[in-house]
Design a protein around this motif. Sequence first.
Motif, PDB file in Angstrom:
ATOM      1  N   PRO A 101      38.919  34.688  43.047  1.00  0.00           N
ATOM      2  CA  PRO A 101      37.765  33.808  43.244  1.00  0.00           C
ATOM      3  C   PRO A 101      36.463  34.501  42.850  1.00  0.00           C
ATOM      4  CG  PRO A 101      39.183  33.781  45.186  1.00  0.00           C
ATOM      5  CD  PRO A 101      39.703  34.836  44.265  1.00  0.00           C
ATOM      6  N   GLY A 102      35.653  33.780  42.051  1.00  0.00           N
ATOM      7  CA  GLY A 102      34.365  34.318  41.629  1.00  0.00           C
ATOM      8  C   GLY A 102      34.432  35.159  40.365  1.00  0.00           C
ATOM      9  N   GLN A 103      35.614  35.374  39.795  1.00  0.00           N
ATOM     10  CA  GLN A 103      35.735  36.166  38.580  1.00  0.00           C
ATOM     11  C   GLN A 103      36.038  35.252  37.396  1.00  0.00           C
ATOM     12  OE1 GLN A 103      38.664  39.184  39.225  1.00  0.00           O
ATOM     13  NE2 GLN A 103      37.328  40.424  40.506  1.00  0.00           N
ATOM     14  N   SER A 104      35.771  35.769  36.217  1.00  0.00           N
ATOM     15  CA  SER A 104      36.011  34.959  35.017  1.00  0.00           C
ATOM     16  C   SER A 104      37.490  34.960  34.667  1.00  0.00           C
ATOM     17  CB  SER A 104      35.191  35.495  33.845  1.00  0.00           C
ATOM     18  OG  SER A 104      35.648  36.775  33.499  1.00  0.00           O
ATOM     19  N   MET A 141      39.405  46.646  44.927  1.00  0.00           N
ATOM     20  CA  MET A 141      40.639  46.671  45.684  1.00  0.00           C
ATOM     21  C   MET A 141      40.478  45.925  47.006  1.00  0.00           C
ATOM     22  SD  MET A 141      43.543  48.142  45.184  1.00  0.00           S
ATOM     23  CE  MET A 141      44.983  48.656  45.969  1.00  0.00           C
ATOM     24  N   ALA A 142      39.292  46.024  47.572  1.00  0.00           N
ATOM     25  CA  ALA A 142      39.048  45.344  48.850  1.00  0.00           C
ATOM     26  C   ALA A 142      39.071  43.837  48.657  1.00  0.00           C
ATOM     27  CB  ALA A 142      37.718  45.784  49.426  1.00  0.00           C
ATOM     28  N   ALA A 143      38.569  43.373  47.498  1.00  0.00           N
ATOM     29  CA  ALA A 143      38.573  41.939  47.236  1.00  0.00           C
ATOM     30  C   ALA A 143      39.995  41.432  47.095  1.00  0.00           C
ATOM     31  CB  ALA A 143      37.779  41.646  45.975  1.00  0.00           C
ATOM     32  N   GLU A 144      40.860  42.249  46.530  1.00  0.00           N
ATOM     33  CA  GLU A 144      42.249  41.856  46.374  1.00  0.00           C
ATOM     34  C   GLU A 144      42.940  41.752  47.727  1.00  0.00           C
ATOM     35  OE1 GLU A 144      45.880  43.786  44.009  1.00  0.00           O
ATOM     36  OE2 GLU A 144      44.037  43.647  42.837  1.00  0.00           O
ATOM     37  N   GLN A 145      42.624  42.637  48.643  1.00  0.00           N
ATOM     38  CA  GLN A 145      43.212  42.567  49.986  1.00  0.00           C
ATOM     39  C   GLN A 145      42.722  41.327  50.727  1.00  0.00           C
ATOM     40  OE1 GLN A 145      42.182  46.301  51.745  1.00  0.00           O
ATOM     41  NE2 GLN A 145      43.822  47.423  50.691  1.00  0.00           N
ATOM     42  N   ASP A 146      41.439  40.954  50.505  1.00  0.00           N
ATOM     43  CA  ASP A 146      40.919  39.743  51.135  1.00  0.00           C
ATOM     44  C   ASP A 146      41.650  38.517  50.612  1.00  0.00           C
ATOM     45  OD1 ASP A 146      39.124  41.188  52.610  1.00  0.00           O
ATOM     46  OD2 ASP A 146      37.457  40.891  51.199  1.00  0.00           O
ATOM     47  N   LEU A 175      42.171  35.128  30.572  1.00  0.00           N
ATOM     48  CA  LEU A 175      43.195  34.515  29.744  1.00  0.00           C
ATOM     49  C   LEU A 175      42.615  33.328  28.968  1.00  0.00           C
ATOM     50  CD1 LEU A 175      46.139  34.499  28.867  1.00  0.00           C
ATOM     51  CD2 LEU A 175      46.605  32.934  30.757  1.00  0.00           C
ATOM     52  N   MET A 176      41.801  32.514  29.633  1.00  0.00           N
ATOM     53  CA  MET A 176      41.190  31.380  28.940  1.00  0.00           C
ATOM     54  C   MET A 176      40.190  31.858  27.901  1.00  0.00           C
ATOM     55  SD  MET A 176      39.121  28.128  30.412  1.00  0.00           S
ATOM     56  CE  MET A 176      37.493  28.809  30.298  1.00  0.00           C
ATOM     57  N   THR A 177      39.422  32.897  28.212  1.00  0.00           N
ATOM     58  CA  THR A 177      38.460  33.442  27.262  1.00  0.00           C
ATOM     59  C   THR A 177      39.182  34.007  26.035  1.00  0.00           C
ATOM     60  OG1 THR A 177      37.010  34.009  29.102  1.00  0.00           O
ATOM     61  CG2 THR A 177      36.548  35.060  26.989  1.00  0.00           C
ATOM     62  N   GLY A 178      40.249  34.756  26.264  1.00  0.00           N
ATOM     63  CA  GLY A 178      41.023  35.312  25.153  1.00  0.00           C
ATOM     64  C   GLY A 178      41.665  34.221  24.310  1.00  0.00           C
ATOM     65  N   THR A 179      42.171  33.192  24.963  1.00  0.00           N
ATOM     66  CA  THR A 179      42.778  32.080  24.239  1.00  0.00           C
ATOM     67  C   THR A 179      41.737  31.335  23.412  1.00  0.00           C
ATOM     68  OG1 THR A 179      44.432  31.841  25.987  1.00  0.00           O
ATOM     69  CG2 THR A 179      44.167  29.992  24.479  1.00  0.00           C
TER      70      THR A 179
END
Length: 160
Positions: free
Chosen positions: A26-29, A1-6, A32-36
């Motif tokens: 930023p920094g996460q996979s 949650m803190a990353a989302e506020q940043d 949506l592209m992986t599922g596609t």
Amino acid sequence: MAAEQDVVANLNPIATEHIPPYVPLPGQSDWLMTGTAIFLIVMIVGIGVFYLKLHTLPDRMAHKGQKLQFEIVAVLCLIALFTHNHAFWIAALLLALVPIPDFRSPIVSMADSLAIIAKSYAPPPDPAESPAPVAASQATVETSDIAAEQTQNISDQDKG
């Protein structure tokens, strides 16, 4: 949650305040592209299996028939597979659907019957050409064999 506020705090001023859930932080996979990518791989393999199953349909249908019919259908299916010419596949499908009649069996049966008849109507051997009495006894055995075969054939025809 803190990353989302940043992320919300560091947004460009012209960006909307609500970020869609498919946009990765930023920094996460990128889920949506992986599922596609997984969906695309599964669909390509599934369509390929369906195409090959459909393509071998005439081959599997002719497998129950005669060997000659099966071989012709198999060759037509392979030609259709490698040339992408649908006419060969349609010809293979039609040939697999229509059973080829058995012409060989009646012809062989007629030839065997004619050979037996021809042996029974052979002219008697010339006594001057007969080498020994042993040959006469063999001729008697052959004549009795022919008579037995004729009797067997007549009884088989009566049963059929």
